[in-house]
Design a protein around this motif. Structure first.
Motif, PDB file in Angstrom:
ATOM      1  N   PHE A  46     -25.108   9.162  -1.918  1.00  0.00           N
ATOM      2  CA  PHE A  46     -23.750   8.888  -2.406  1.00  0.00           C
ATOM      3  C   PHE A  46     -22.721   9.419  -1.407  1.00  0.00           C
ATOM      4  O   PHE A  46     -21.751   8.741  -1.059  1.00  0.00           O
ATOM      5  CB  PHE A  46     -23.557   9.534  -3.785  1.00  0.00           C
ATOM      6  CG  PHE A  46     -22.255   9.181  -4.447  1.00  0.00           C
ATOM      7  CD1 PHE A  46     -22.096   7.965  -5.101  1.00  0.00           C
ATOM      8  CD2 PHE A  46     -21.179  10.057  -4.423  1.00  0.00           C
ATOM      9  CE1 PHE A  46     -20.903   7.631  -5.721  1.00  0.00           C
ATOM     10  CE2 PHE A  46     -19.981   9.737  -5.031  1.00  0.00           C
ATOM     11  CZ  PHE A  46     -19.840   8.519  -5.685  1.00  0.00           C
ATOM     12  N   ILE A  47     -22.967  10.641  -0.931  1.00  0.00           N
ATOM     13  CA  ILE A  47     -22.047  11.238   0.048  1.00  0.00           C
ATOM     14  C   ILE A  47     -22.063  10.432   1.345  1.00  0.00           C
ATOM     15  O   ILE A  47     -21.034  10.197   1.962  1.00  0.00           O
ATOM     16  CB  ILE A  47     -22.436  12.714   0.301  1.00  0.00           C
ATOM     17  CG1 ILE A  47     -22.124  13.545  -0.948  1.00  0.00           C
ATOM     18  CG2 ILE A  47     -21.727  13.269   1.521  1.00  0.00           C
ATOM     19  CD1 ILE A  47     -22.654  14.958  -0.898  1.00  0.00           C
ATOM     20  N   ARG A  48     -23.232   9.978   1.707  1.00  0.00           N
ATOM     21  CA  ARG A  48     -23.372   9.294   2.998  1.00  0.00           C
ATOM     22  C   ARG A  48     -22.796   7.872   2.983  1.00  0.00           C
ATOM     23  O   ARG A  48     -22.216   7.416   3.960  1.00  0.00           O
ATOM     24  CB  ARG A  48     -24.854   9.244   3.358  1.00  0.00           C
ATOM     25  CG  ARG A  48     -25.081   8.817   4.773  1.00  0.00           C
ATOM     26  CD  ARG A  48     -26.420   9.237   5.278  1.00  0.00           C
ATOM     27  NE  ARG A  48     -26.675   8.566   6.553  1.00  0.00           N
ATOM     28  CZ  ARG A  48     -27.852   8.228   6.969  1.00  0.00           C
ATOM     29  NH1 ARG A  48     -28.898   8.489   6.230  1.00  0.00           N
ATOM     30  NH2 ARG A  48     -28.013   7.631   8.133  1.00  0.00           N
ATOM     31  N   HIS A  49     -22.949   7.190   1.855  1.00  0.00           N
ATOM     32  CA  HIS A  49     -22.637   5.752   1.869  1.00  0.00           C
ATOM     33  C   HIS A  49     -21.491   5.320   0.954  1.00  0.00           C
ATOM     34  O   HIS A  49     -21.051   4.188   1.059  1.00  0.00           O
ATOM     35  CB  HIS A  49     -23.874   4.948   1.451  1.00  0.00           C
ATOM     36  CG  HIS A  49     -25.081   5.203   2.282  1.00  0.00           C
ATOM     37  ND1 HIS A  49     -25.160   4.806   3.610  1.00  0.00           N
ATOM     38  CD2 HIS A  49     -26.249   5.835   2.005  1.00  0.00           C
ATOM     39  CE1 HIS A  49     -26.341   5.172   4.092  1.00  0.00           C
ATOM     40  NE2 HIS A  49     -27.017   5.800   3.152  1.00  0.00           N
ATOM     41  N   CYS A  50     -21.061   6.162   0.032  1.00  0.00           N
ATOM     42  CA  CYS A  50     -20.197   5.650  -1.044  1.00  0.00           C
ATOM     43  C   CYS A  50     -18.766   6.173  -1.028  1.00  0.00           C
ATOM     44  O   CYS A  50     -18.073   6.104  -2.044  1.00  0.00           O
ATOM     45  CB  CYS A  50     -20.828   5.927  -2.400  1.00  0.00           C
ATOM     46  SG  CYS A  50     -22.395   5.089  -2.605  1.00  0.00           S
ATOM     47  N   SER A  51     -18.306   6.675   0.089  1.00  0.00           N
ATOM     48  CA  SER A  51     -16.899   7.056   0.152  1.00  0.00           C
ATOM     49  C   SER A  51     -16.067   5.787   0.299  1.00  0.00           C
ATOM     50  O   SER A  51     -16.352   4.941   1.152  1.00  0.00           O
ATOM     51  CB  SER A  51     -16.673   7.989   1.337  1.00  0.00           C
ATOM     52  OG  SER A  51     -15.311   8.312   1.425  1.00  0.00           O
ATOM     53  N   MET A  74     -17.807  13.177   4.461  1.00  0.00           N
ATOM     54  CA  MET A  74     -18.000  11.988   3.638  1.00  0.00           C
ATOM     55  C   MET A  74     -17.160  10.863   4.242  1.00  0.00           C
ATOM     56  O   MET A  74     -16.040  10.588   3.777  1.00  0.00           O
ATOM     57  CB  MET A  74     -17.585  12.294   2.201  1.00  0.00           C
ATOM     58  CG  MET A  74     -18.162  11.336   1.176  1.00  0.00           C
ATOM     59  SD  MET A  74     -17.875  11.931  -0.493  1.00  0.00           S
ATOM     60  CE  MET A  74     -18.353  10.488  -1.434  1.00  0.00           C
ATOM     61  N   PRO A  75     -17.682  10.223   5.269  1.00  0.00           N
ATOM     62  CA  PRO A  75     -16.860   9.218   5.965  1.00  0.00           C
ATOM     63  C   PRO A  75     -16.703   7.967   5.104  1.00  0.00           C
ATOM     64  O   PRO A  75     -17.639   7.568   4.412  1.00  0.00           O
ATOM     65  CB  PRO A  75     -17.696   8.889   7.211  1.00  0.00           C
ATOM     66  CG  PRO A  75     -19.092   9.234   6.829  1.00  0.00           C
ATOM     67  CD  PRO A  75     -19.026  10.326   5.824  1.00  0.00           C
ATOM     68  N   LEU A  99     -22.113  -0.332  -2.816  1.00  0.00           N
ATOM     69  CA  LEU A  99     -22.353   0.382  -1.554  1.00  0.00           C
ATOM     70  C   LEU A  99     -23.715   1.072  -1.575  1.00  0.00           C
ATOM     71  O   LEU A  99     -24.431   1.089  -0.564  1.00  0.00           O
ATOM     72  CB  LEU A  99     -21.240   1.412  -1.319  1.00  0.00           C
ATOM     73  CG  LEU A  99     -19.866   0.834  -0.966  1.00  0.00           C
ATOM     74  CD1 LEU A  99     -18.790   1.923  -1.022  1.00  0.00           C
ATOM     75  CD2 LEU A  99     -19.885   0.195   0.428  1.00  0.00           C
TER      76      LEU A  99
END
Lengths: 717, 191
Positions: free
Chosen positions: A287-292, B144-145, A316
């Motif tokens: 979630f942190i890696r892909h969902c911002s 968190m990009p 996402l």
């Protein structure tokens, strides 16, 4: 049910495609005859451009009706056969339930200007329930506040500390207030992820009115542990705690009909389900890696910040290869619903703009087809209202053109000449077929319930259930045209670029529901209903009869809104067992305790109306403990900006001498955010003679005064 | 009434300013959770007498101001007796002290010990010493990009499924066209 354990990892990649193929096939098979019959009706009286438009709208709207019916049909069949073998909850067996889990989990509750008592008591219920399930050691709880209303903000701080003390939960229940609420709820969650996300493997997201049992949370964690490719599992919350007719009606309908519909939904979604923003568990690392969420290019209703974040986050997550599942048939998952029609519409207004914005994602690169379908269905769920309105207008135009021509109806032969359909019989058959499909999900849900005797008893038995279903169907029929006009108006406002205000929903019970609010909200709809009735009566009284449920809903929308928002009537129906749900007849301890605790808290609500508007500020300045907690939670100032000290001194003087109303809300907030000012205000207020204080503060100080006013007698001067 | 401190106190003529100071001090003590009428009267009386003495010594501040100054000194002294090293003249430190009181649950469990001449219970003193407020765990920052979004018609995002493109969608399309075609034939046959 004795079922084989489900292994999502071994699910054939073709299975979802096969299931979706079947659903679409059923939808086409259900829609085809209706469209054909409608086309034939037009053909018999002669096609023109209006009728082509009418047919196109009918086909589109009927597709949506057929989709609901198809889902319910599939769901019903699956449940009759013992349930879908491909359910994520089926991936656990009894051995999994006994195993140890060591997965650090954050239970987060993002809040923004919500009723503090409800938030705190809800969190307490969840915390204690997790404690009873013996899993507190792995869980931390976070209240993530974006509250801007000082009454809520200050109340949250004090209530949080009181809660942690009461439960002995220091270091286990946390409170974080953002100074600036960038990007609303999605930003709030993202801020949590950036600060502490690395500490946890999972995040259970609750809404301010959610309640989840400890067993449900533990089960979600186990499901995630068991299925390492799953990124999100969305629970299906049941609606509870309603008191008004409308709220109890919604919880009754959702409790009765949703099991069948949700089974149908899971049938075609499988690992490409959706995220609804709360009552779900999320695997934090992906979630942190892909969902911002990024900002969308451009401005206006379709640009800028993403308003409805949940669908996009699910898309996402799926884009990154993680599965998203819907946890059907899992108990212990609850939320509340709007109490009045106006609150219902206010909520829809927010959701509508977010869903319309999703139009951009229909063509976003890399998203899975199922996620595009979710976006499309979300858009259509609101666009259906203006389409329905246009359909009604076009129907009226066709009738008016015919009436104006002064011709006698001499229809040609039906395409199905072998059944000898007269024109009225054909029209009535089509109407009957449409109604059948509309009510099919309800009928199937009732049939499904018939086979579960215990559940039937929890709905109050057949004698109470059937009147409830009849009344619910009547009210929703009258409600539909009102929502149609609301949604149409909201779509117009959104497309015109009018911004949606994301204020908190007014969900608290006890809020006065005066006549004035329905009159203002529904006055225009009533007038439109009256004009529409006069128009169609003039064109053709038979048309008026056809449209009478729609026109009646609009004409009586004011009393309808008032009465359905009545708690007194809602409770009266509850005493008679109408709209009874299993959660009312056999409440879980979590819900019963929540109810009792809220009743106690709400009885104790004090303060004079004069003080109420700024009660948070009052407490933060006056109360020694609230002040101490508040300043301890404020960030220490690094280096005051030049001139800021003088500004704060001036603001403090105005606040004490003239009262809070003499300051702009932003100045009051600035003072509340400045620790030095809060220290100084507390000290100065208590040490200041009353004569130098605003009358508002003098009244506030009387709260703590022990001496009652002198008794009034004939000798009083 | 058998209150030695009050009995020993010289009675002042009624003065509205000192009455106000009395009420203010009493209110302030009540706001800390002290509710015992006897204790409240006793402590407030002592504070007012001390404040009056300061006024008599030439202080020109308003009685309320003087009384609150004495109140803070009184509370500071009690904290010292409880073993708390807090600079009670400093408002920031006082806020810390009040925080210790609330976390130690003084209003709920120990209200009648607050400012009382009795010794401070060891449990209360320990709770006040060990207090801490934890609004959040230790920070553990993550990057968190924002996800990259491109708009324009597109392929499936799931690399696993994308690699296993099958004939199913095509077969689906054909069968759906067949169904629509059947309805078309039914229409054409009737007209």
């Amino acid at each position: 049910m004795d079922c084989v354990k489900f292994e999502p990892a071994q699910l054939s990649p073709h299975e979802a495609a096969r299931r979706r193929h079947r659903i679409v096939t059923i939808v086409l098979l259900l829609t085809g005859p209706a469209v054909l019959t409608m086309a034939d009706l037009h053909q018999r009286t002669g096609f023109d451009a209006w009728k082509f438009l009418h047919l196109a709208l009918f086909a589109l709207l009927f597709l949506l009706v057929a989709l609901g019916a198809a889902q319910a049909l599939v769901g019903y069949v699956l449940r009759r056969r013992g349930g879908d073998p491909c359910r994520i909850v089926g991936s656990l067996d009894s051995a999994d339930d006994q195993g140890t889990i060591l997965a650090p989990t954050a239970v987060v509750m993002p809040i923004c200007n919500e009723e503090v008592a409800r938030v705190i008591e809800g969190l307490r219920a969840v915390y204690e329930s997790v404690g009873r399930s013996g899993r507190l050691a792995e869980c931390h709880f976070f209240l993530l506040s974006d509250s801007t209303d000082p009454n809520c903000w200050i109340g949250e701080e004090a209530a949080w500390l009181a809660l942690t003390r009461r439960l002995g939960a220091q270091g286990r229940i946390f409170y974080r207030k953002r100074r600036i609420g960038i990007n609303k709820k999605a930003g709030n969650i993202a801020d949590f992820c950036r600060r502490w996300g690395k500490l946890y493997r999972y995040m259970v997201v609750l809404d301010a009115d959610s309640v989840m049992t400890g067993d449900a949370i533990v089960r979600l964690v186990r499901l995630m542990e068991r299925n390492r490719r799953v990124g999100i599992i969305q629970g299906v919350p049941l609606l509870v705690n309603g008191e008004t007719i409308l709220a109890r009606l919604q919880q009754f309908a959702s409790r009765l009909y949703s099991p069948v519909s949700v089974a149908g939904l899971n049938y075609w979604q499988l690992s490409e389900a959706n995220y609804w923003g709360h009552n779900a568990i999320i695997r934090l690392a992906p979630f942190i890696r892909h969902c911002s969420l990024p900002e969308l290019p451009g401005s206006g209703p379709f640009g800028g910040r993403i308003l409805s974040h949940d669908y996009v986050e699910a898309a996402l997550m799926r884009r990154a290869g993680w599965e998203v599942w819907l946890a059907t048939e899992m108990e212990g998952n609850y939320e509340e619903c709007p109490a009045t029609l106006i609150e219902f519409a206010q909520r829809d207004r927010r959701w509508l703009q977010g869903n319309l914005q999703h139009a951009r994602f229909l063509v976003a690169r890399g998203f899975h087809g199922a996620n595009r379908a979710h976006f499309m269905l979300g858009i259509l769920s609101y666009l259906a209202s203006p389409l329905w309105l246009v359909f009604l207008v076009v129907s009226t135009v066709i009738a008016a053109r015919f009436a104006a021509a002064g011709l006698v109806l001499l229809p040609g032969r039906s395409f199905a000449s072998y059944v000898h359909w007269s024109y009225p019989a054909q029209a009535l058959s089509l109407f009957g077929y449409t109604m059948t499909l509309l009510f099919l999900p309800k009928a199937l849900a009732l049939l499904d319930l018939r086979s579960r005797r215990e559940d039937l008893a929890d709905f109050g038995g057949r004698r109470k259930l059937l009147p409830g279903v009849a009344l619910e169907s009547l009210i929703f029929t009258l409600l539909a045209p009102v929502l149609m006009l609301f949604h149409t108006w909201f779509v117009i406002l959104t497309l015109a670029g009018s911004k949606v205000s994301w204020g908190a929903q007014l969900r608290e019970r006890g809020a006065a529901h005066a006549w004035v609010e329905p009159v203002v909200a529904h006055g225009g709809q009533t007038v439109l209903g009256l004009i529409g009735a006069a128009l169609v009566l003039r064109i053709d009284p038979r048309l008026a009869l056809w449209m009478s449920p729609i026109l009646a809903g609009l004409i009586f929308s004011i009393p309808f809104s008032y009465l359905t928002g009545s708690r007194t009537l809602g409770r009266a129906l509850r005493r008679r067992g109408i709209f009874e749900t299993p959660e009312e007849s056999r409440p879980l301890p979590e819900l019963a305790q929540l109810d009792e605790a809220l009743a106690r808290r709400r009885q104790g609500l004090p303060h004079s109306p004069e003080l109420a508007a700024n009660y948070g500020l009052l407490q933060a300045v006056l109360d020694p403990y609230v002040n101490a907690v508040h300043v301890s939670l404020l960030r220490a100032k690094d280096e005051p900006a030049p001139g800021s000290e003088e500004r704060f001194i001036a603001l403090r003087r105005v606040l004490l001498r003239e009262g809070p109303r003499a300051l702009m809300p932003r100045d009051r907030t600035a003072l509340l955010m400045d620790a030095d000012s809060m220290h100084a205000l507390h000290h100065e207020l208590w040490a200041c003679p009353s004569a130098q204080l605003a009358a508002w503060w003098q009244l506030a100080l009387q709260h703590y005064t022990r001496v009652a006013p002198a008794p009034q007698t004939a000798f009083s001067r | 009434m058998n209150s030695p401190s009050l009995a020993a106190a010289p009675l002042s003529p009624a003065d509205p300013d000192w009455d106000e100071a009395f009420l203010r001090v009493q209110s302030y003590l009540r706001s800390h959770g002290l509710e015992s009428p006897v204790l409240l009267s006793q402590i407030t009386g002592e504070i007012i007498r001390d404040a009056e003495a300061r006024a008599a010594a030439g202080r020109t501040d308003a009685p309320v101001t003087l009384a609150m100054e004495v109140t803070h000194a009184f509370i500071g002294a009690w904290f010292a007796r409880a073993g708390q090293q807090i600079d009670w003249a400093n408002e920031r430190a006082r806020a810390q002290g009040r925080l210790a009181l609330i976390i130690a649950d003084l209003p709920g469990r120990w209200a009648n010990y607050f400012l009382s001449p009795e010794p401070v219970p060891a449990e209360l003193a320990a709770a006040m010493t060990s207090f801490q407020i934890l609004p959040g765990p230790e920070l553990s920052l993550s990057n968190m990009p924002p996800a990259l979004l491109e708009f324009g018609f597109a392929e499936s995002g799931d690399p696993v499924l994308a690699a296993k493109k099958t004939w199913l969608p095509l077969r689906s399309m054909v069968s759906w066209l067949f169904i629509v075609g059947l309805f078309g034939v039914a229409w054409a046959a009737g007209h």
